[in-house]
Motif scaffolding. Structure first.
Motif, PDB file in Angstrom:
ATOM      1  N   ASP A 102      13.757   6.584  13.210  1.00 18.23           N
ATOM      2  CA  ASP A 102      12.543   6.331  14.203  1.00 18.23           C
ATOM      3  C   ASP A 102      13.184   5.157  14.885  1.00 18.23           C
ATOM      4  OD1 ASP A 102      12.343   4.222  12.347  1.00 18.23           O
ATOM      5  OD2 ASP A 102      10.104   4.403  12.352  1.00 18.23           O
ATOM      6  N   ASP A 103      14.464   4.781  15.047  1.00 19.82           N
ATOM      7  CA  ASP A 103      14.926   3.420  15.677  1.00 19.82           C
ATOM      8  C   ASP A 103      15.282   4.072  17.116  1.00 19.82           C
ATOM      9  OD1 ASP A 103      16.459   1.304  16.465  1.00 19.82           O
ATOM     10  OD2 ASP A 103      17.554   1.077  14.840  1.00 19.82           O
ATOM     11  N   MET A 104      14.949   3.220  17.819  1.00 22.06           N
ATOM     12  CA  MET A 104      14.910   3.543  19.475  1.00 22.06           C
ATOM     13  C   MET A 104      15.641   2.410  20.310  1.00 22.06           C
ATOM     14  SD  MET A 104      13.448   6.122  20.548  1.00 22.06           S
ATOM     15  CE  MET A 104      13.596   5.855  22.604  1.00 22.06           C
ATOM     16  N   ARG A 105      16.501   1.457  19.352  1.00 26.66           N
ATOM     17  CA  ARG A 105      17.065   0.453  19.804  1.00 26.66           C
ATOM     18  C   ARG A 105      18.375   0.932  20.559  1.00 26.66           C
ATOM     19  NH1 ARG A 105      17.001  -3.631  14.913  1.00 26.66           N
ATOM     20  NH2 ARG A 105      16.889  -1.400  13.702  1.00 26.66           N
ATOM     21  N   ASP A 106      18.537   0.563  22.007  1.00 28.00           N
ATOM     22  CA  ASP A 106      19.560   0.875  22.866  1.00 28.00           C
ATOM     23  C   ASP A 106      19.795   2.387  22.639  1.00 28.00           C
ATOM     24  OD1 ASP A 106      20.768  -1.405  24.018  1.00 28.00           O
ATOM     25  OD2 ASP A 106      20.966  -2.095  22.044  1.00 28.00           O
ATOM     26  N   ALA A 107      18.981   3.310  22.483  1.00 23.52           N
ATOM     27  CA  ALA A 107      18.850   4.746  22.454  1.00 23.52           C
ATOM     28  C   ALA A 107      19.468   5.202  24.014  1.00 23.52           C
ATOM     29  CB  ALA A 107      17.919   5.370  21.988  1.00 23.52           C
ATOM     30  N   PRO A 108      20.374   6.336  23.776  1.00 18.33           N
ATOM     31  CA  PRO A 108      21.030   6.583  24.947  1.00 18.33           C
ATOM     32  C   PRO A 108      19.874   7.503  26.051  1.00 18.33           C
ATOM     33  CG  PRO A 108      22.609   7.407  23.622  1.00 18.33           C
ATOM     34  CD  PRO A 108      21.359   6.667  22.569  1.00 18.33           C
ATOM     35  N   SER A 109      18.643   7.861  25.287  1.00 21.92           N
ATOM     36  CA  SER A 109      17.654   8.247  25.920  1.00 21.92           C
ATOM     37  C   SER A 109      16.852   7.411  26.865  1.00 21.92           C
ATOM     38  CB  SER A 109      16.403   8.964  24.965  1.00 21.92           C
ATOM     39  OG  SER A 109      15.958   7.622  24.286  1.00 21.92           O
TER      40      SER A 109
ATOM     41  N   LEU B  29      14.651  16.403  24.861  1.00 20.61           N
ATOM     42  CA  LEU B  29      14.547  16.539  23.053  1.00 20.61           C
ATOM     43  C   LEU B  29      15.446  15.635  22.506  1.00 20.61           C
ATOM     44  CD1 LEU B  29      14.806  20.527  23.215  1.00 20.61           C
ATOM     45  CD2 LEU B  29      12.710  18.901  23.543  1.00 20.61           C
ATOM     46  N   GLY B  30      14.778  14.721  21.510  1.00 13.74           N
ATOM     47  CA  GLY B  30      15.518  13.868  20.957  1.00 13.74           C
ATOM     48  C   GLY B  30      15.563  12.360  21.544  1.00 13.74           C
ATOM     49  N   LEU B  31      14.758  11.426  21.144  1.00 16.11           N
ATOM     50  CA  LEU B  31      14.786  10.334  21.775  1.00 16.11           C
ATOM     51  C   LEU B  31      15.402   9.095  21.054  1.00 16.11           C
ATOM     52  CD1 LEU B  31      10.910  10.564  22.719  1.00 16.11           C
ATOM     53  CD2 LEU B  31      13.049  10.900  24.155  1.00 16.11           C
ATOM     54  N   THR B  32      15.430   9.071  19.841  1.00 15.55           N
ATOM     55  CA  THR B  32      15.968   8.290  18.858  1.00 15.55           C
ATOM     56  C   THR B  32      17.421   8.179  19.330  1.00 15.55           C
ATOM     57  OG1 THR B  32      16.190   9.559  16.977  1.00 15.55           O
ATOM     58  CG2 THR B  32      14.379   8.027  17.258  1.00 15.55           C
TER      59      THR B  32
ATOM     60  N   GLY C 292      10.560   9.665  16.451  1.00 14.81           N
ATOM     61  CA  GLY C 292      10.646   8.557  16.932  1.00 14.81           C
ATOM     62  C   GLY C 292       9.590   8.225  18.280  1.00 14.81           C
ATOM     63  N   MET C 293       8.348   9.266  18.299  1.00 15.59           N
ATOM     64  CA  MET C 293       7.610   9.218  19.214  1.00 15.59           C
ATOM     65  C   MET C 293       6.874   7.757  19.555  1.00 15.59           C
ATOM     66  SD  MET C 293       7.462  12.618  20.476  1.00 15.59           S
ATOM     67  CE  MET C 293       6.019  13.335  20.745  1.00 15.59           C
ATOM     68  N   GLU C 294       6.452   7.069  18.311  1.00 12.49           N
ATOM     69  CA  GLU C 294       5.648   5.988  18.422  1.00 12.49           C
ATOM     70  C   GLU C 294       6.322   4.813  18.948  1.00 12.49           C
ATOM     71  OE1 GLU C 294       2.184   5.896  18.419  1.00 12.49           O
ATOM     72  OE2 GLU C 294       2.255   7.779  18.171  1.00 12.49           O
TER      73      GLU C 294
ATOM     74  N   ALA D  36       0.859  -1.251   0.080  1.00 11.43           N
ATOM     75  CA  ALA D  36      -0.147  -0.109  -0.061  1.00 11.43           C
ATOM     76  C   ALA D  36       0.701   1.315  -0.184  1.00 11.43           C
ATOM     77  CB  ALA D  36      -0.962  -0.102   1.087  1.00 11.43           C
ATOM     78  N   GLY D  37       2.269   1.158  -0.069  1.00 12.47           N
ATOM     79  CA  GLY D  37       2.876   2.285  -0.106  1.00 12.47           C
ATOM     80  C   GLY D  37       3.571   2.745   1.306  1.00 12.47           C
ATOM     81  N   ARG D  38       3.283   2.047   2.237  1.00 14.11           N
ATOM     82  CA  ARG D  38       3.569   2.725   3.570  1.00 14.11           C
ATOM     83  C   ARG D  38       4.823   1.903   4.232  1.00 14.11           C
ATOM     84  NH1 ARG D  38      -1.912   1.379   4.234  1.00 14.11           N
ATOM     85  NH2 ARG D  38      -1.248  -0.556   5.911  1.00 14.11           N
ATOM     86  N   MET D  39       5.716   2.711   4.645  1.00 16.27           N
ATOM     87  CA  MET D  39       7.013   1.931   4.857  1.00 16.27           C
ATOM     88  C   MET D  39       6.984   1.770   6.623  1.00 16.27           C
ATOM     89  SD  MET D  39       8.924   2.166   2.428  1.00 16.27           S
ATOM     90  CE  MET D  39       7.136   2.095   1.523  1.00 16.27           C
ATOM     91  N   PRO D  40       7.564   0.524   6.864  1.00 16.84           N
ATOM     92  CA  PRO D  40       7.641   0.309   8.136  1.00 16.84           C
ATOM     93  C   PRO D  40       8.658   0.714   9.137  1.00 16.84           C
ATOM     94  CG  PRO D  40       8.758  -1.665   6.876  1.00 16.84           C
ATOM     95  CD  PRO D  40       8.154  -0.704   5.890  1.00 16.84           C
ATOM     96  N   ILE D  41       9.724   1.472   8.287  1.00 17.76           N
ATOM     97  CA  ILE D  41      10.606   2.186   9.144  1.00 17.76           C
ATOM     98  C   ILE D  41      10.702   3.557   8.503  1.00 17.76           C
ATOM     99  CG2 ILE D  41      11.918   0.331   9.754  1.00 17.76           C
ATOM    100  CD1 ILE D  41      13.740   1.010   7.154  1.00 17.76           C
ATOM    101  N   PHE D  42      11.193   4.532   9.149  1.00 14.69           N
ATOM    102  CA  PHE D  42      11.487   6.068   8.676  1.00 14.69           C
ATOM    103  C   PHE D  42      12.976   6.163   7.964  1.00 14.69           C
ATOM    104  CE2 PHE D  42      13.305  10.164   8.989  1.00 14.69           C
ATOM    105  CZ  PHE D  42      12.572  10.857   8.113  1.00 14.69           C
ATOM    106  N   GLU D  43      13.143   6.339   6.805  1.00 15.74           N
ATOM    107  CA  GLU D  43      14.511   6.343   6.271  1.00 15.74           C
ATOM    108  C   GLU D  43      14.406   7.469   5.257  1.00 15.74           C
ATOM    109  OE1 GLU D  43      18.549   6.058   5.337  1.00 15.74           O
ATOM    110  OE2 GLU D  43      17.612   5.349   7.348  1.00 15.74           O
TER     111      GLU D  43
END
Length: 433
Positions: free
Chosen positions: A328-335, A319-322, A356-358, A41-48
């Motif tokens: 939008d990757d939150m894996r092992d983010a310092p935040s 300010l800034g979570l990713t 990265g909010m969601e 449907a044209g929706r990406m599972p990641i933000f790049e």
């Protein structure tokens, strides 16, 4: 050529889209039916950045398709890339190869002719040998070659990295597989991108060694930043001074709150485990992992110190979570560690991130999420810049200070000159300055 990509996550989707843009016919496979439906449907599972347009263009051209049917996708393929996840295994830190081996078995059942199996996933040394053994056991009557082709994609710049790579590493000593891989990467070879052919185990190790070295550079400059603060030096000038030495280079010498993401944390751990298995300890990498873990917690203490040494009852805007900008990757983010340390100290945390909010909400449900930096800062006792998104580089500092209860800024990415922030009325602290 006909290419099948097993796994439509970050590596598989970016690689598949780029290969199709080279003119190859690419089928991306994934077991997640909702992901495939979204892609169709044209929706990406990641933000790049740029990925949605690249995918749309090649789907429209008929070169890129998506399916959950691995068997039909593998039948008749010239090359099948395995691009599934290899997360750190719970309990011991080894790379979890269960997805790689499961994909291998399914591929083996679907092979209909000569084929090249390519491990694109980041895998420990010797994984290709195990994949080859599985194929030899399950495939009869067809010529199969197993190749290692590690990826070197930076999140946020992955398309450019794929199309203009520093190098293409291909681990195989099979002549037919070499020719297939040359054909796969022919458009890049014509653009003079260097192709390095090595043994398969060497290719597997190159990926881990590269990430461990980059993680070492980050961790080194972070420790130098602490020293700079103690002696009254400026880590940014130190970074420039050593980075101008072409033996060292300037990249990955920016002091901050520690590395995170999908690669460095798990790959350094996997390299440690491989070294332990072979009784050849890599003490430098051991230190890097430990220092980086400590670094993230230390950043929480730095914020508490800026609050006067007590976080109880205070409100902090993060300010800034990713783990880095443009993803939008939150894996092992310092935040994650910073926010937890603030909550443990009794503070209330508000957060904002452009993309990265969601994913952050699933990992940090206990904090309040805001529509922008100014809403997050309203009434706050401190604002902390954790990720250097461009939108945070041009904040209206006077407006920001005006909405805060106490104008305190902790800049963990050194994106502002101290004098500029102080003129706006902030009590300001940064890294290594």
């Amino acid at each position: 050529m006909r290419i099948t990509m097993i796994g439509s996550g970050y590596v598989g989707l970016v690689s598949g889209a780029c290969f199709s843009d080279f003119g190859h016919d690419v089928i991306c496979v994934d077991k997640d039916e909702s992901k495939i439906a979204a892609l169709e449907a044209g929706r990406m599972p990641i933000f790049e950045p740029g990925l949605d347009k690249l995918v749309a263009a090649n789907v429209a051209a008929g070169r890129l398709t998506f399916t959950t049917d691995l068997k039909s996708a593998v039948a008749g393929a010239d090359a099948v890339f395995i691009a599934v996840g290899t997360p750190s295994r719970r309990g011991d830190g080894h790379a979890d190869l269960s997805y790689v081996f499961a994909a291998t078995r399914e591929i083996a059942e679907a092979v209909t002719g000569p084929i090249v199996i390519v491990t694109k996933s980041t895998v420990p040394v010797g994984t290709g040998d195990k994949v080859e053994a599985i194929m030899a056991e399950l495939v009869n009557g067809h010529e199969v070659a197993v190749v290692s082709n590690p990826e070197f994609l930076r999140e946020g710049a992955a398309i450019g990295d794929f199309k203009r790579p520093d190098r293409i590493v291909i681990g195989t000593e099979d002549a037919r597989a070499m020719q297939v891989m040359r054909d796969v990467y022919r458009p890049l070879y014509l653009n003079e991108s260097p192709i390095l052919f090595t043994g398969r185990r060497t290719a597997e190790l190159i990926k881990y060694a590269a990430n461990a070295f980059l993680a070492t550079k980050i961790t080194f400059i972070n420790e130098i930043a602490d020293l700079c603060e103690a002696v009254g030096a400026n880590v940014q000038d130190v970074s420039r001074g050593i980075g101008l030495d072409n033996r060292i280079g300037s990249k990955f010498l920016h002091a901050g709150p520690g590395y995170g993401g999908s690669c460095f944390p798990k790959d350094t751990l996997a390299l440690l485990k491989t070294a332990e298995d072979y009784e050849t300890p890599v003490r430098i990498v051991e230190a890097v992992v430990q220092v980086n873990d400590n670094r993230k917690r230390a950043m929480g203490r730095k914020v508490i110190k800026a609050l006067g040494g007590d976080g109880k009852g205070k409100t902090v805007a993060v300010l800034g979570l990713t783990f880095k900008p443009n993803t939008d990757d939150m894996r092992d983010a310092p935040s994650l560690a910073i926010v937890q340390s603030l909550i443990d100290a009794g503070a209330t945390v508000r957060g904002y991130d452009p993309e990265g909010m969601e994913p952050a909400k699933a990992m940090m449900p206990e904090i309040a999420y805001c529509k922008d930096a100014y809403e997050a800062a309203t009434g706050a006792d401190a604002v902390v810049i954790v990720t250097e998104w461009d939108v945070f580089r041009a904040l209206d500092l006077k407006r920001l200070a005006g909405v805060m209860g106490t104008p305190v800024m902790v800049d963990l990415r050194n994106i502002y000159p101290p004098a500029e922030v102080e003129r706006a009325g902030f009590a300001y602290s940064s890294i290594g300055r």
